[in-house]
Motif scaffolding. Sequence first.
Motif, PDB file in Angstrom:
ATOM      1  N   THR A  13       0.848  -1.208   0.000  1.00 42.90           N
ATOM      2  CA  THR A  13       0.000   0.000   0.000  1.00 42.90           C
ATOM      3  C   THR A  13       0.877   1.249   0.000  1.00 42.90           C
ATOM      4  O   THR A  13       0.682   2.167  -0.802  1.00 42.90           O
ATOM      5  N   SER A  28     -12.553   7.789  -5.947  1.00 44.06           N
ATOM      6  CA  SER A  28     -12.961   8.255  -4.616  1.00 44.06           C
ATOM      7  C   SER A  28     -13.910   9.451  -4.706  1.00 44.06           C
ATOM      8  O   SER A  28     -14.846   9.565  -3.915  1.00 44.06           O
ATOM      9  N   GLY A  51      -6.953   8.066   5.770  1.00 50.16           N
ATOM     10  CA  GLY A  51      -6.542   7.732   4.406  1.00 50.16           C
ATOM     11  C   GLY A  51      -6.881   8.911   3.513  1.00 50.16           C
ATOM     12  O   GLY A  51      -7.542   8.766   2.484  1.00 50.16           O
ATOM     13  N   GLY A  53      -5.282  10.717   1.501  1.00 49.57           N
ATOM     14  CA  GLY A  53      -4.712  10.782   0.149  1.00 49.57           C
ATOM     15  C   GLY A  53      -4.109  12.141  -0.138  1.00 49.57           C
ATOM     16  O   GLY A  53      -3.355  12.690   0.673  1.00 49.57           O
ATOM     17  N   ASP A  76      -2.572   9.781   6.666  1.00 53.75           N
ATOM     18  CA  ASP A  76      -2.380   8.836   5.568  1.00 53.75           C
ATOM     19  C   ASP A  76      -1.065   8.092   5.787  1.00 53.75           C
ATOM     20  O   ASP A  76      -0.094   8.667   6.290  1.00 53.75           O
ATOM     21  N   ILE A  77      -1.068   6.837   5.406  1.00 54.30           N
ATOM     22  CA  ILE A  77       0.109   5.993   5.612  1.00 54.30           C
ATOM     23  C   ILE A  77       1.203   6.280   4.577  1.00 54.30           C
ATOM     24  O   ILE A  77       2.355   5.904   4.778  1.00 54.30           O
ATOM     25  N   SER A  78       0.842   6.963   3.495  1.00 56.68           N
ATOM     26  CA  SER A  78       1.831   7.292   2.457  1.00 56.68           C
ATOM     27  C   SER A  78       2.395   8.694   2.688  1.00 56.68           C
ATOM     28  O   SER A  78       1.668   9.693   2.634  1.00 56.68           O
ATOM     29  N   SER A  99      -4.212   4.048  10.155  1.00 58.24           N
ATOM     30  CA  SER A  99      -5.576   3.936  10.717  1.00 58.24           C
ATOM     31  C   SER A  99      -5.682   2.790  11.723  1.00 58.24           C
ATOM     32  O   SER A  99      -6.658   2.702  12.439  1.00 58.24           O
ATOM     33  N   ILE A 115     -12.639   7.363   2.982  1.00 54.64           N
ATOM     34  CA  ILE A 115     -13.100   7.126   1.609  1.00 54.64           C
ATOM     35  C   ILE A 115     -12.084   6.284   0.835  1.00 54.64           C
ATOM     36  O   ILE A 115     -10.922   6.685   0.677  1.00 54.64           O
ATOM     37  N   HIS A 120      -7.847  -1.432   2.358  1.00 57.39           N
ATOM     38  CA  HIS A 120      -6.398  -1.687   2.459  1.00 57.39           C
ATOM     39  C   HIS A 120      -6.000  -2.162   3.853  1.00 57.39           C
ATOM     40  O   HIS A 120      -4.861  -2.547   4.063  1.00 57.39           O
ATOM     41  N   TYR A 121      -6.915  -2.076   4.822  1.00 58.06           N
ATOM     42  CA  TYR A 121      -6.542  -2.333   6.218  1.00 58.06           C
ATOM     43  C   TYR A 121      -6.585  -3.827   6.512  1.00 58.06           C
ATOM     44  O   TYR A 121      -7.656  -4.424   6.619  1.00 58.06           O
TER      45      TYR A 121
HETATM   46  C1  LIG Z   1      -7.704   5.445  -2.972  1.00 55.81           C
HETATM   47  S1  LIG Z   1      -6.858   6.527  -1.875  1.00 55.81           S
HETATM   48  C2  LIG Z   1      -8.201   7.549  -1.340  1.00 55.81           C
HETATM   49  C3  LIG Z   1      -7.721   8.890  -0.891  1.00 55.81           C
HETATM   50  C4  LIG Z   1      -8.774   9.853  -0.346  1.00 55.81           C
HETATM   51  N1  LIG Z   1      -9.591   9.276   0.701  1.00 55.81           N
HETATM   52  C5  LIG Z   1      -9.635  10.458  -1.430  1.00 55.81           C
HETATM   53  O1  LIG Z   1     -10.836  10.599  -1.219  1.00 55.81           O
HETATM   54  O2  LIG Z   1      -9.106  10.854  -2.473  1.00 55.81           O
HETATM   55  C6  LIG Z   1      -6.601   5.492  -0.414  1.00 55.81           C
HETATM   56  C7  LIG Z   1      -5.653   6.131   0.604  1.00 55.81           C
HETATM   57  O3  LIG Z   1      -5.658   5.346   1.819  1.00 55.81           O
HETATM   58  C8  LIG Z   1      -4.340   5.359   2.343  1.00 55.81           C
HETATM   59  N2  LIG Z   1      -4.175   4.230   3.271  1.00 55.81           N
HETATM   60  C9  LIG Z   1      -4.162   2.918   2.985  1.00 55.81           C
HETATM   61  N3  LIG Z   1      -3.963   2.181   4.098  1.00 55.81           N
HETATM   62  C10 LIG Z   1      -3.869   3.063   5.131  1.00 55.81           C
HETATM   63  C11 LIG Z   1      -3.706   2.929   6.542  1.00 55.81           C
HETATM   64  N4  LIG Z   1      -3.560   1.729   7.122  1.00 55.81           N
HETATM   65  N5  LIG Z   1      -3.706   4.041   7.292  1.00 55.81           N
HETATM   66  C12 LIG Z   1      -3.828   5.275   6.717  1.00 55.81           C
HETATM   67  N6  LIG Z   1      -3.971   5.460   5.398  1.00 55.81           N
HETATM   68  C13 LIG Z   1      -4.013   4.377   4.612  1.00 55.81           C
HETATM   69  C14 LIG Z   1      -3.461   5.263   1.097  1.00 55.81           C
HETATM   70  O4  LIG Z   1      -2.122   5.651   1.329  1.00 55.81           O
HETATM   71  C15 LIG Z   1      -4.207   6.176   0.125  1.00 55.81           C
HETATM   72  O5  LIG Z   1      -3.720   7.501   0.137  1.00 55.81           O
END
Ligand SMILES: C[S@@+](CC[C@H](N)C(=O)[O-])C[C@H]1O[C@@H](n2cnc3c(N)ncnc32)[C@H](O)[C@@H]1O
Length: 205
Positions: A13, A28, A51, A53, A76-78, A99, A115, A120-121
């Motif tokens: 991820t 999203s 998350g 983004g 966000d994790i990234s 999260s 959203i 991904h969790y």
């Molecule tokens: C498809 S993007 C959606 C971004 C945003 N919510 C939007 O509406 O545009 C999913 C996001 O979830 C984040 N993510 C995934 N696993 C996560 C975690 N365990 N904790 C925090 N963020 C996470 C990813 O890094 C990514 O930026």
Amino acid sequence: MKINKCGNYKSNTINFFNRVAEKNHGDSYKHYKTVLDWMKGIKIEKILDLGSGRGSFIEKIRENYEYKDVDIYGIDISENMIKKSIDKGINAKFFVGDSENIKFEDEYFDLEICINSFHHYENTEKSVKEMSRVLKKDGVLILGEIYLPKILNFLINKLLPYGTTGDYKIYSSEELESIFKNENLYLEKQKYTFPSIKTYMFRKK
Ligand SMILES: C[S@@+](CC[C@H](N)C(=O)[O-])C[C@H]1O[C@@H](n2cnc3c(N)ncnc32)[C@H](O)[C@@H]1O
């Protein structure tokens, strides 16, 4: 030919979203109108976007004058996603975070938004426990997720371990209702948008 599973969902991820942080990813944005509509009835002082983004939904919230004084936090994790949000100058506090381990005190937020991130969790129970812990009693969680017909959902879930995008599991509505109910988050409404998304509102009792 043997196809190998792609290993750790979390590192996949992070790597995936670090790579795509400069581009708009996925659909999203299709949840945004519903989430903004549902927010109208809620008294809000503090919002957490899990998350978050590139911070695109937080930007949408800030376009509404009524939310000008609301404290908004995005995690966000990234790292690259958070860097992008900060570089855009969005009026919110952004942190790199997970999260599954939310670094805020108990019952801090009136509203949580998540959203297209929950699938991904990998440690589902832990993340929902955390989501519930930092939400005030009577607070609201709005979840936007992928929604697929049963058979397609089953097949996609079988394929996900072979992918490199860190997607862990696509849930049915029934599964989500039950997972969140275990942590006192009760489903109040849901909206299906053709062809493949559902938005859910849960309230903490
Ligand atoms: C498809 S993007 C959606 C971004 C945003 N919510 C939007 O509406 O545009 C999913 C996001 O979830 C984040 N993510 C995934 N696993 C996560 C975690 N365990 N904790 C925090 N963020 C996470 C990813 O890094 C990514 O930026």
